[in-house]
Design an enzyme around this catalytic site. Structure first.
Site, mmCIF file in Angstrom:
data_model
loop_
_atom_site.group_PDB
_atom_site.id
_atom_site.type_symbol
_atom_site.label_atom_id
_atom_site.label_comp_id
_atom_site.label_asym_id
_atom_site.label_seq_id
_atom_site.Cartn_x
_atom_site.Cartn_y
_atom_site.Cartn_z
ATOM 1 C CD GLU A 168 -2.592 1.299 2.772
ATOM 2 O OE1 GLU A 168 -3.516 1.976 2.662
ATOM 3 O OE2 GLU A 168 -2.149 0.479 3.646
ATOM 4 C CE LYS A 226 -7.334 1.510 3.217
ATOM 5 N NZ LYS A 226 -6.310 2.042 4.212
ATOM 6 C CB CYS A 284 -4.318 -1.587 4.329
ATOM 7 S SG CYS A 284 -3.372 -1.607 5.828
#
Length: 255
Positions: free
Chosen positions: A40, A106, A140
């Protein structure tokens, strides 16, 4: 399919230094690889200062990824800070060997660090079709939210790119296995190592897990390029034998 997981420390908010590092590691790979997975925010570390490092989709890092992917005849994925329509995104890009790009923003922003205050959340799940595989790439904190990752699309591989800290690495290990088992898919997690500028330590634990929860690659805590080979045949045989996905719940996900 062969995937190379590159686990490394990251130079804080220094895209050029990080690009140089990853290019050196990618050029040193000698065997035939289908996909390279980077962590990430691989050009900057997990920064809440997007103004200092943001790029456009036609910017230097994306062009660099396209050039590398074409030269090495490999797909590359990882996330970086992108500005678009006056919004900042923690955006995962999937760059095909042709240079074509698909991307995922995300969805679950890490409120504990204030990510939701400076970045805009995405709302679209991405399923990448590549070499006969269906790949679902996520980022994540998404790992903690199984509903969004639920395998309603019959994808074959989940990929999580992360900056997941040492203090909660046990949760990382547990949840990656859980996502594999509940979705009957391979799960690949790529994390960073080292300290960031907020003094958080990362110990990696990049790994790959099969559809029954077995390690294809056990968690690693050192810098390195780790190569895994996934078998579509074994995946399909197991799904046919153990038809657990046939009994999954149907649901509607609302933003």
């Amino acid at each position: 399919m062969k995937i190379a997981l590159i686990q490394s420390s990251l130079v804080w908010e220094n895209p050029k230094a990080n690009r140089n590092y990853f290019e050196e590691k990618i050029n040193a790979i000698t065997e035939k690889i289908d996909l390279i997975a980077l962590p990430e925010m691989f050009t900057t570390g997990f920064t809440m200062n997007p103004e200092a490092v943001t790029e456009a989709m036609g910017g230097e890092t994306v062009l660099w990824l396209q050039s590398l992917a074409k030269a090495k005849k490999v797909a590359i994925t990882g996330s970086l800070v992108i500005k678009e329509n006056n919004n900042f995104y923690n955006r995962l890009v999937f760059v095909f060997p042709s240079g074509e790009i698909q991307f995922y923003d995300k969805r679950h922003l890490f409120s504990l660090a204030g990510e939701d205050k400076v970045y805009t959340a995405g709302d679209q799940k991405l399923i990448v079709d590549y070499l006969g595989w269906k790949i679902c790439p996520l980022i994540c904190y998404d790992l903690r939210f199984p509903v969004f990752a639920r395998n309603a699309e019959d994808y074959d591989v989940l990929i999580y790119v992360a900056n997941w800290p040492k203090t909660r690495v046990q949760a990382w290990d547990i949840l990656l296995k859980a996502r594999s088992v509940e979705n009957m898919c391979y799960t690949v997690g790529v994390n960073r190592i080292g300290f960031d500028n907020n003094h958080f330590e990362h110990v990696g634990h990049s790994q790959a897990i099969d559809f029954l929860g077995n390690y294809v690659l056990e968690p690693k805590e050192i810098e390195g390029v780790f190569i895994v080979e996934l078998s579509k045949e074994k995946l399909l045989e197991t799904r046919k034998k153990l038809g657990f996905l046939n009994d999954r719940d149907s649901f509607e996900l609302k933003s």
